[in-house]
Enzyme design. Structure first.
Site: not given
Ligand SMILES: [Fe+2]
Ligand SMILES: [Fe+2]
Length: 278
Positions: A183, A181, A41-42, A70-71, A156, A10
Protein backbone atom coordinates in the site's frame (compact mmCIF):
# COMPACT_ATOMS: atom_id res chain seq x y z
CA UNK A 1 3.93 1.23 -32.16
CA UNK A 2 3.96 0.28 -28.50
CA UNK A 3 1.18 -0.95 -26.23
CA UNK A 4 0.59 1.14 -23.13
CA UNK A 5 -0.26 -0.66 -19.90
CA UNK A 6 -1.60 1.35 -16.99
CA UNK A 7 -1.26 -0.63 -13.74
CA UNK A 8 -2.91 0.34 -10.48
CA UNK A 9 -2.28 -1.29 -7.10
CA UNK A 10 -4.67 -2.04 -4.24
CA UNK A 11 -7.85 0.06 -4.47
CA UNK A 12 -9.01 0.80 -0.92
CA UNK A 13 -12.75 0.68 -0.25
CA UNK A 14 -15.19 3.36 -1.26
CA UNK A 15 -12.68 6.22 -1.08
CA UNK A 16 -10.35 4.32 -3.40
CA UNK A 17 -13.17 3.49 -5.82
CA UNK A 18 -14.25 7.12 -5.84
CA UNK A 19 -10.71 8.27 -6.58
CA UNK A 20 -10.49 5.68 -9.37
CA UNK A 21 -13.82 6.67 -10.89
CA UNK A 22 -12.85 10.35 -10.97
CA UNK A 23 -9.20 10.17 -12.01
CA UNK A 24 -9.02 7.11 -14.27
CA UNK A 25 -11.00 8.83 -17.07
CA UNK A 26 -8.49 11.70 -16.90
CA UNK A 27 -5.57 9.26 -17.03
CA UNK A 28 -7.17 7.53 -20.03
CA UNK A 29 -7.58 10.85 -21.79
CA UNK A 30 -4.00 11.87 -21.09
CA UNK A 31 -2.16 8.61 -21.76
CA UNK A 32 -4.52 6.56 -23.98
CA UNK A 33 -3.62 3.22 -22.35
CA UNK A 34 -4.44 0.05 -24.29
CA UNK A 35 -4.66 -2.08 -21.14
CA UNK A 36 -5.70 -1.10 -17.59
CA UNK A 37 -5.18 -3.46 -14.64
CA UNK A 38 -5.86 -2.94 -10.96
CA UNK A 39 -5.65 -4.93 -7.74
CA UNK A 40 -9.08 -5.48 -6.18
CA UNK A 41 -8.30 -7.27 -2.91
CA UNK A 42 -9.30 -4.26 -0.75
CA UNK A 43 -11.99 -2.79 -2.98
CA UNK A 44 -15.02 -3.79 -0.86
CA UNK A 45 -14.90 -1.92 2.46
CA UNK A 46 -11.12 -2.44 2.59
CA UNK A 47 -11.39 -6.23 2.61
CA UNK A 48 -12.23 -8.38 -0.40
CA UNK A 49 -14.27 -7.91 -3.56
CA UNK A 50 -18.00 -8.21 -4.28
CA UNK A 51 -19.66 -9.07 -7.58
CA UNK A 52 -21.17 -5.61 -7.78
CA UNK A 53 -17.74 -3.97 -7.50
CA UNK A 54 -16.18 -6.46 -9.91
CA UNK A 55 -18.88 -5.56 -12.43
CA UNK A 56 -18.41 -1.84 -11.79
CA UNK A 57 -14.66 -2.14 -12.41
CA UNK A 58 -15.10 -4.13 -15.60
CA UNK A 59 -18.25 -2.60 -17.09
CA UNK A 60 -18.11 1.02 -15.90
CA UNK A 61 -14.41 1.66 -15.44
CA UNK A 62 -13.28 -0.57 -18.32
CA UNK A 63 -10.66 -2.36 -16.23
CA UNK A 64 -9.24 -5.18 -18.35
CA UNK A 65 -8.12 -7.43 -15.50
CA UNK A 66 -8.39 -7.42 -11.70
CA UNK A 67 -5.67 -9.08 -9.67
CA UNK A 68 -6.06 -10.09 -6.01
CA UNK A 69 -4.05 -10.94 -2.90
CA UNK A 70 -4.31 -12.27 0.65
CA UNK A 71 -7.73 -10.63 1.10
CA UNK A 72 -9.24 -12.26 -2.00
CA UNK A 73 -11.67 -14.43 0.01
CA UNK A 74 -12.69 -11.87 2.68
CA UNK A 75 -16.15 -11.46 1.13
CA UNK A 76 -17.58 -14.99 0.92
CA UNK A 77 -19.68 -14.19 -2.17
CA UNK A 78 -16.48 -14.22 -4.25
CA UNK A 79 -16.63 -18.03 -4.23
CA UNK A 80 -19.85 -17.84 -6.25
CA UNK A 81 -18.59 -15.56 -9.02
CA UNK A 82 -14.80 -15.99 -9.18
CA UNK A 83 -14.86 -19.24 -11.19
CA UNK A 84 -16.82 -17.54 -14.00
CA UNK A 85 -15.14 -14.13 -13.79
CA UNK A 86 -13.21 -13.79 -17.03
CA UNK A 87 -11.24 -10.78 -15.86
CA UNK A 88 -10.28 -11.85 -12.35
CA UNK A 89 -7.11 -13.63 -11.25
CA UNK A 90 -6.20 -15.08 -7.85
CA UNK A 91 -2.69 -15.64 -6.46
CA UNK A 92 -1.44 -18.95 -7.90
CA UNK A 93 0.44 -20.11 -4.82
CA UNK A 94 -1.84 -18.89 -2.05
CA UNK A 95 -2.71 -21.59 0.47
CA UNK A 96 -6.43 -21.56 -0.44
CA UNK A 97 -6.09 -21.29 -4.23
CA UNK A 98 -5.77 -24.75 -5.71
CA UNK A 99 -6.42 -24.20 -9.40
CA UNK A 100 -3.60 -22.88 -11.51
CA UNK A 101 -6.08 -21.73 -14.15
CA UNK A 102 -7.59 -19.29 -11.62
CA UNK A 103 -4.26 -17.48 -11.45
CA UNK A 104 -3.87 -16.22 -15.00
CA UNK A 105 -5.90 -14.92 -17.90
CA UNK A 106 -5.09 -14.49 -21.56
CA UNK A 107 -7.09 -11.52 -22.83
CA UNK A 108 -7.24 -9.20 -25.84
CA UNK A 109 -6.50 -5.49 -25.62
CA UNK A 110 -8.80 -3.02 -27.35
CA UNK A 111 -6.13 -2.75 -30.04
CA UNK A 112 -6.44 -6.52 -30.61
CA UNK A 113 -3.20 -7.63 -28.95
CA UNK A 114 -3.13 -10.74 -26.84
CA UNK A 115 -1.84 -10.23 -23.29
CA UNK A 116 -1.56 -12.35 -20.16
CA UNK A 117 -1.97 -11.35 -16.54
CA UNK A 118 -0.55 -13.59 -13.80
CA UNK A 119 -1.06 -13.24 -10.03
CA UNK A 120 1.37 -14.56 -7.39
CA UNK A 121 1.70 -14.04 -3.64
CA UNK A 122 4.74 -13.73 -1.39
CA UNK A 123 5.75 -15.94 1.51
CA UNK A 124 7.94 -13.78 3.77
CA UNK A 125 5.80 -12.15 6.51
CA UNK A 126 2.71 -13.63 4.81
CA UNK A 127 0.55 -16.69 5.53
CA UNK A 128 2.93 -19.55 6.41
CA UNK A 129 1.00 -21.97 4.19
CA UNK A 130 1.51 -19.97 0.99
CA UNK A 131 3.40 -22.21 -1.38
CA UNK A 132 6.45 -21.71 -3.57
CA UNK A 133 5.80 -19.14 -6.30
CA UNK A 134 8.58 -20.08 -8.72
CA UNK A 135 7.07 -23.41 -9.81
CA UNK A 136 3.57 -22.13 -10.65
CA UNK A 137 4.81 -19.11 -12.59
CA UNK A 138 7.06 -21.40 -14.65
CA UNK A 139 4.08 -23.66 -15.32
CA UNK A 140 1.87 -20.74 -16.33
CA UNK A 141 4.50 -19.25 -18.66
CA UNK A 142 4.76 -22.64 -20.41
CA UNK A 143 0.99 -22.68 -20.97
CA UNK A 144 0.80 -19.26 -22.58
CA UNK A 145 0.33 -19.21 -26.34
CA UNK A 146 3.45 -18.22 -28.22
CA UNK A 147 1.72 -15.27 -29.87
CA UNK A 148 0.90 -13.83 -26.44
CA UNK A 149 4.02 -11.72 -25.99
CA UNK A 150 2.71 -9.19 -23.45
CA UNK A 151 3.04 -10.89 -20.07
CA UNK A 152 2.21 -9.02 -16.90
CA UNK A 153 2.80 -10.28 -13.34
CA UNK A 154 1.32 -8.86 -10.11
CA UNK A 155 3.40 -10.19 -7.22
CA UNK A 156 1.42 -9.51 -4.06
CA UNK A 157 3.89 -9.52 -1.21
CA UNK A 158 5.22 -7.87 1.91
CA UNK A 159 8.97 -8.31 1.45
CA UNK A 160 10.76 -6.00 -0.97
CA UNK A 161 13.46 -8.68 -1.31
CA UNK A 162 11.03 -11.30 -2.63
CA UNK A 163 9.61 -8.78 -5.09
CA UNK A 164 13.03 -7.90 -6.46
CA UNK A 165 13.86 -11.60 -6.53
CA UNK A 166 10.87 -12.50 -8.70
CA UNK A 167 11.66 -9.50 -10.92
CA UNK A 168 15.10 -10.92 -11.61
CA UNK A 169 13.73 -14.47 -11.96
CA UNK A 170 11.31 -13.30 -14.65
CA UNK A 171 13.51 -10.79 -16.44
CA UNK A 172 13.60 -11.42 -20.15
CA UNK A 173 10.48 -13.62 -19.81
CA UNK A 174 7.80 -11.20 -18.59
CA UNK A 175 7.04 -7.75 -19.98
CA UNK A 176 6.11 -6.20 -16.66
CA UNK A 177 6.52 -7.38 -13.07
CA UNK A 178 5.26 -5.24 -10.25
CA UNK A 179 4.47 -5.58 -6.58
CA UNK A 180 1.28 -4.85 -4.66
CA UNK A 181 0.14 -5.34 -1.03
CA UNK A 182 2.37 -2.89 0.89
CA UNK A 183 0.00 0.00 0.00
CA UNK A 184 3.04 2.28 -0.29
CA UNK A 185 4.53 3.18 -3.69
CA UNK A 186 8.23 2.62 -4.27
CA UNK A 187 10.42 4.81 -6.47
CA UNK A 188 12.49 2.06 -8.12
CA UNK A 189 10.78 1.62 -11.45
CA UNK A 190 13.24 0.42 -14.08
CA UNK A 191 13.71 -2.00 -16.95
CA UNK A 192 15.43 -5.15 -15.76
CA UNK A 193 17.82 -6.87 -18.15
CA UNK A 194 16.78 -4.43 -20.88
CA UNK A 195 13.46 -6.28 -21.17
CA UNK A 196 11.22 -6.44 -18.09
CA UNK A 197 9.54 -3.34 -16.68
CA UNK A 198 9.70 -3.56 -12.90
CA UNK A 199 8.67 -1.73 -9.75
CA UNK A 200 8.66 -3.08 -6.20
CA UNK A 201 5.23 -1.68 -5.26
CA UNK A 202 2.63 0.35 -7.10
CA UNK A 203 1.22 1.77 -3.87
CA UNK A 204 -2.46 1.89 -3.04
CA UNK A 205 -5.17 3.99 -4.64
CA UNK A 206 -7.06 5.46 -1.74
CA UNK A 207 -6.72 7.58 1.41
CA UNK A 208 -3.12 8.37 2.35
CA UNK A 209 -4.08 10.25 5.54
CA UNK A 210 -4.17 6.83 7.21
CA UNK A 211 -2.08 3.82 8.16
CA UNK A 212 -1.90 1.95 4.84
CA UNK A 213 -5.48 2.97 4.07
CA UNK A 214 -7.03 2.27 7.49
CA UNK A 215 -8.23 4.99 9.88
CA UNK A 216 -5.18 6.11 11.84
CA UNK A 217 -6.85 6.07 15.25
CA UNK A 218 -7.93 2.43 15.04
CA UNK A 219 -4.57 1.34 13.64
CA UNK A 220 -2.64 3.15 16.39
CA UNK A 221 -4.95 1.74 19.02
CA UNK A 222 -4.21 -1.77 17.85
CA UNK A 223 -0.46 -1.11 17.80
CA UNK A 224 -0.47 0.39 21.28
CA UNK A 225 -2.84 -1.92 23.12
CA UNK A 226 -3.38 -4.96 20.91
CA UNK A 227 -7.11 -4.25 21.05
CA UNK A 228 -8.76 -5.23 17.79
CA UNK A 229 -10.95 -2.30 17.01
CA UNK A 230 -12.87 -2.46 13.75
CA UNK A 231 -10.69 -1.48 10.80
CA UNK A 232 -12.33 0.81 8.28
CA UNK A 233 -10.90 2.68 5.32
CA UNK A 234 -9.86 6.25 6.04
CA UNK A 235 -11.36 8.98 3.88
CA UNK A 236 -8.90 11.82 3.29
CA UNK A 237 -5.96 12.62 1.03
CA UNK A 238 -6.92 10.42 -1.91
CA UNK A 239 -4.22 9.50 -4.38
CA UNK A 240 -4.34 7.49 -7.59
CA UNK A 241 -0.96 5.78 -7.88
CA UNK A 242 -0.05 3.98 -11.09
CA UNK A 243 2.68 3.08 -13.47
CA UNK A 244 2.49 3.36 -17.20
CA UNK A 245 4.56 0.84 -19.12
CA UNK A 246 5.17 0.85 -22.86
CA UNK A 247 5.58 -2.59 -24.36
CA UNK A 248 6.60 -3.68 -27.84
CA UNK A 249 3.82 -6.13 -28.85
CA UNK A 250 6.05 -7.97 -31.32
CA UNK A 251 8.60 -9.03 -28.69
CA UNK A 252 6.98 -8.31 -25.30
CA UNK A 253 9.88 -6.07 -24.37
CA UNK A 254 9.16 -3.15 -22.07
CA UNK A 255 10.65 0.01 -23.59
CA UNK A 256 9.50 2.57 -21.04
CA UNK A 257 8.13 2.76 -17.52
CA UNK A 258 6.92 5.82 -15.61
CA UNK A 259 5.52 6.24 -12.11
CA UNK A 260 2.62 8.61 -11.42
CA UNK A 261 1.04 9.87 -8.24
CA UNK A 262 -2.09 11.90 -8.74
CA UNK A 263 -3.50 13.63 -5.71
CA UNK A 264 -7.22 14.07 -6.03
CA UNK A 265 -7.31 17.51 -4.40
CA UNK A 266 -4.76 18.81 -6.88
CA UNK A 267 -6.37 17.18 -9.90
CA UNK A 268 -10.06 17.69 -9.24
CA UNK A 269 -10.29 20.97 -11.16
CA UNK A 270 -9.35 19.08 -14.30
CA UNK A 271 -12.13 16.54 -13.91
CA UNK A 272 -15.04 17.11 -16.23
CA UNK A 273 -18.50 16.37 -14.86
CA UNK A 274 -19.69 16.28 -11.30
CA UNK A 275 -17.45 16.11 -8.25
CA UNK A 276 -20.27 14.39 -6.37
CA UNK A 277 -20.28 10.74 -5.37
CA UNK A 278 -22.04 8.43 -7.76
FE1 LIG B 1 -3.90 -4.70 -0.07
FE1 LIG C 1 -2.61 -7.71 0.51
Amino acid sequence: MTIKVLAIGDVIGKPGRRCLSKLLPLARERFQPDIVICNGENAAGGFGLTKKIYNQFVDNFGIDCITMGNHWHDKPEIHSFAPQAERLVLPANMMNVDRLDAAFRVLKSKSGHSFAVINLIGRAFMHPDNRDFFTPVEAILKQLPDQCKIRIVDFHGEATSEKQGIGHFLKGRASLVYGTHSHVPTADERIMGGFTGYTTDLGMTGPYDSVIGIRTEAALQRMQTGEKRRFEPATHDLWLCFILAEIDPATGRCVGIQRHRWEYEQMKDQITGSDEDE
